[in-house]
Motif scaffolding. Structure first.
Motif: not given
Length: 388
Positions: A100-107, A129-137, A149-154
Motif C-alpha cells: 500500500l503506497y502512502e494510504p490515506n485511510s486508517i479504516l 512522507e510524514w507531514r504534521n497536521p498542524k501545518d494545514y488549515t 500521522d496516527l497511521q505512522k504512530k499506531y
C-alpha cells in the motif's frame, strides 16, 4: 512472487508515478511479477506497461465535478471505495504481497489487514512522507494528514511490514519493531556515468533548476529574490522553474519582470522534457524548512538530478540533504534566508569551472553508490521473505 502495488500512482509525470514505476522495475529485476492497481483519472491519461510492470485501473469514482471530488475526499477518510476495488482486484490476481503506497485511510488499512489474513497475502506499507497536521488549515487536508500521522504512530506497526524511503522513517519503524527495509529512490535503468554535461558556456553564467509543485514543502521565493539581486545589472545566473507557471511565480514574489532577471517559468512538463532541462543545468535546488516532512521524505527529483551529474543546493535539515557533502558533491545552506542564498550563489560563481565539474563527478559517484538497484536486491528479497 506476485507483488501488487496499490495507490494513487497511475497518473503520468507525477512524482509518485515515477517513483513507483522505478520501484516496480526494480522489483521485477529482483525476480518478482509486478502489478500496479491505481486510480483512473477522468482525462484518460494512463501509465504504459513497461519494465515488467502491468498497470490495472480502478473504476472511476461516481459522479462528476464537485460531487466526484467530494466522494474522493470522503474515501480518503473512510476508504470504502478503495477497499472494494482492491478486494476485487486481489481476488483476480491473487498476489503474494500487496504494497500500500502512502494510504490515506486508517479504516482502509485495517480492512486490508483483515483481508490479508483471510486471503493469505503479505501486507506491506510503503512510507515516503510524514507531514504534521498542524501545518494545514483546510478541514479535509487536516483530517487526511491527521489520519496519516496516527497511521505512522499506531497503525503501521499493526501491519508490521514497512518500506521506508528515508533514514528518519526507517529508524521510526525499527523502534516499533517492524520488519523494515530502507529503500531510497532507485533508478534501475540508469547506468554508471562518467559524463559531465558537455555544454560549454560562459563561466560567469550559472544555470540553476527547480522542479516541483512549489506547495507547502518547497521554498523558492527567497532564492528568486537573491538571484534578482545578483542579476540586477547583468544576468550571471539563470533559473529554470518547472512545475509552476509564470503567473504563480509572479504572485509569489510580486513582480512581473522575471525573464529580465534570467528566471524562466515552464509550468508543468512531461517527465522526459523535465529531465532534459535538468540535465542541461549546473545545479538543482531543494529548499525546505527544518520540519518533520523534510526529514522523513527523500526527493525523487533530487536523486534523478544527481544521477545525471547535476548536484543540488539543499537546506541542511536532516532529510534528502543527508546525501550531500558541502562543497564536495553539492552545497548545503543552514536556512532559506535571502542573505544566506545570495552568499552561497556568489561562492559558487567564484569557483573555477573545473571545480564545478569535479562536484558534478562526485554527485554522479554518490548517486551510483546510493540509487542503483543492484545494491538493494538482496536486502529487498530478504525483507520480503521475512514478511508475515
Amino acid at each position: 512472487m506476485i507483488i501488487t502495488y496499490i495507490g494513487n500512482i497511475g497518473y503520468p509525470d507525477t512524482a509518485p508515478s515515477v517513483h513507483v514505476k522505478n520501484r516496480g522495475v526494480f522489483m521485477s529485476s529482483c525476480g518478482h511479477e509486478v502489478f500496479v492497481l491505481c486510480e483512473a483519472h477522468p482525462d484518460g491519461k494512463r501509465m504504459s506497461n513497461t519494465g515488467g510492470i502491468t498497470y490495472q485501473y480502478m473504476n472511476f469514482y461516481p459522479g462528476k465535478g464537485k460531487f466526484r471530488g467530494a466522494y474522493w475526499n470522503l474515501d480518503q477518510v473512510f476508504g470504502r471505495f478503495y477497499y472494494k476495488e482492491s478486494k476485487k482486484y486481489i481476488s483476480k490476481i491473487k498476489p503474494d504481497v500487496v504494497i500500500l503506497y502512502e494510504p490515506n485511510s486508517i479504516l482502509y488499512i485495517l480492512s486490508m489487514l483483515r483481508l490479508s489474513k483471510k486471503e493469505g497475502f503479505k501486507l506491506v506499507i510503503e512510507a515516503t512522507e510524514w507531514r504534521n497536521p498542524k501545518d494545514y488549515t483546510g478541514l479535509i487536508a487536516k483530517i487526511i494528514n491527521t489520519e496519516k500521522d496516527l497511521q505512522k504512530k499506531y497503525v503501521d506497526k499493526r501491519v508490521g511490514n514497512t518500506i521506508a524511503i528515508s533514514s528518519y522513517l526507517y529508524e521510526h519503524y525499527m523502534k516499533q519493531n517492524c520488519n523494515t527495509v530502507l529503500l531510497p529512490p532507485i533508478f534501475p535503468n540508469c547506468k554508471m556515468r562518467e559524463i559531465i554535461s558537455q555544454r560549454e558556456c560562459d563561466s560567469n553564467v550559472l544555470k540553476l533548476v527547480y522542479a516541483g509543485a512549489m506547495s507547502s514543502k518547497d521554498y523558492i521565493d527567497t532564492l528568486i529574490k537573491a538571484i534578482m539581486k545578483i542579476n540586477k545589472n547583468d544576468v550571471r545566473i539563470t533559473f529554470d522553474i518547472i512545475g509552476a507557471d509564470e503567473k504563480q511565480v509572479e504572485n509569489l514574489i510580486k513582480t512581473n519582470k522575471l525573464e529580465a532577471f534570467g528566471i524562466n517559468c515552464h509550468g508543468r512538463l512531461a517527465h522526459e522534457k523535465t529531465l532534459q532541462i535538468v540535465e542541461n543545468s549546473d545545479f538543482s535546488v531543494l529548499l525546505r524548512m527544518n520540519k518533520q516532512y523534510a526529514k522523513a521524505g527523500v526527493s525523487t527529483k533530487f536523486c534523478e538530478a544527481m544521477m545525471r551529474g547535476v548536484p543540488s543546493i539543499c537546506t541542511s535539515v536532516g532529510g534528502t540533504d543527508l546525501f550531500v557533502e558541502d562543497g564536495i558533491n553539492g552545497f548545503l545552506v543552514e536556512d532559506n534566508k535571502e542573505e544566506t542564498l545570495e552568499k552561497i550563489l556568489l561562492r559558487i560563481l567564484s569557483l573555477p569551472k573545473e571545480e564545478i565539474r569535479n562536484i558534478k563527478r562526485n554527485a554522479i559517484q554518490t548517486a551510483n553508490e546510493m540509487f542503483l538497484g543492484e545494491k538493494y536486491k538482496q536486502k529487498f528479497n530478504e525483507f520480503i521473505d521475512k514478511c508475515k
